[in-house]
Design a protein around this motif. Structure first.
Motif, mmCIF file in Angstrom:
data_model
loop_
_atom_site.group_PDB
_atom_site.id
_atom_site.type_symbol
_atom_site.label_atom_id
_atom_site.label_comp_id
_atom_site.label_asym_id
_atom_site.label_seq_id
_atom_site.Cartn_x
_atom_site.Cartn_y
_atom_site.Cartn_z
ATOM 1 N N HIS A 4 -1.806 -17.971 21.659
ATOM 2 C CA HIS A 4 -0.534 -17.233 21.062
ATOM 3 C C HIS A 4 0.458 -18.278 21.046
ATOM 4 N N LEU A 50 4.199 -12.621 14.349
ATOM 5 C CA LEU A 50 4.088 -11.094 14.962
ATOM 6 C C LEU A 50 3.859 -10.085 14.078
ATOM 7 N N GLU A 53 0.282 -9.888 13.528
ATOM 8 C CA GLU A 53 -0.257 -9.539 14.669
ATOM 9 C C GLU A 53 -0.066 -7.928 15.068
ATOM 10 N N HIS A 54 1.083 -7.499 15.007
ATOM 11 C CA HIS A 54 1.463 -6.050 15.270
ATOM 12 C C HIS A 54 0.715 -4.979 14.153
ATOM 13 N N LEU A 58 -4.030 -9.787 11.631
ATOM 14 C CA LEU A 58 -3.937 -11.076 12.102
ATOM 15 C C LEU A 58 -5.753 -11.487 12.057
ATOM 16 N N THR A 62 -5.643 -17.143 10.026
ATOM 17 C CA THR A 62 -4.014 -16.616 9.682
ATOM 18 C C THR A 62 -3.249 -17.977 10.214
ATOM 19 N N ARG A 64 -0.652 -20.252 12.041
ATOM 20 C CA ARG A 64 0.112 -19.848 13.118
ATOM 21 C C ARG A 64 1.320 -21.058 13.147
#
Length: 73
Positions: A4, A50, A53-54, A58, A62, A64
Motif C-alpha cells: 500500500h 484511495l 481502493e474504497h 482495485l 491498478t 499505484r
C-alpha cells in the motif's frame, strides 16, 4: 500485490535507500543516517488510488503511486 502507498517502508526498501546514498559517496566517507522513511505520494495520485481502493475496484494491475524513501543523513 505491491505494498500500500501509505505503508511504512520494509526492511528491504530501507536498505535499498541506504545503499543508494552510500554508493553515491566514496567508501572512506562516513555517513550518519538520521532517518529513512516512506515519503507520502502526491495528493492527487493518492486520492485516485484511495478512491479505487474504497470502491472495491482495485486490482493487481491498478497503477499505484511510486514508493519513495526520504533519507535524512
Amino acid at each position: 500485490m505491491p505494498p500500500h502507498p501509505l505503508k511504512p517502508l520494509s526492511i528491504e526498501e530501507t536498505l535499498t535507500a541506504r545503499n543508494v546514498i552510500r554508493n553515491a559517496y566514496p567508501e572512506k566517507v562516513k555517513i550518519f543516517f538520521r532517518s529513512i522513511y516512506a515519503q507520502e505520494p502526491p495528493k492527487d495520485e493518492l486520492v485516485t488510488f484511495l478512491e479505487l481502493e474504497h470502491s472495491g475496484r482495485l486490482t493487481d494491475s491498478t497503477p499505484r503511486p511510486a514508493r519513495l524513501a526520504k533519507c535524512q543523513y
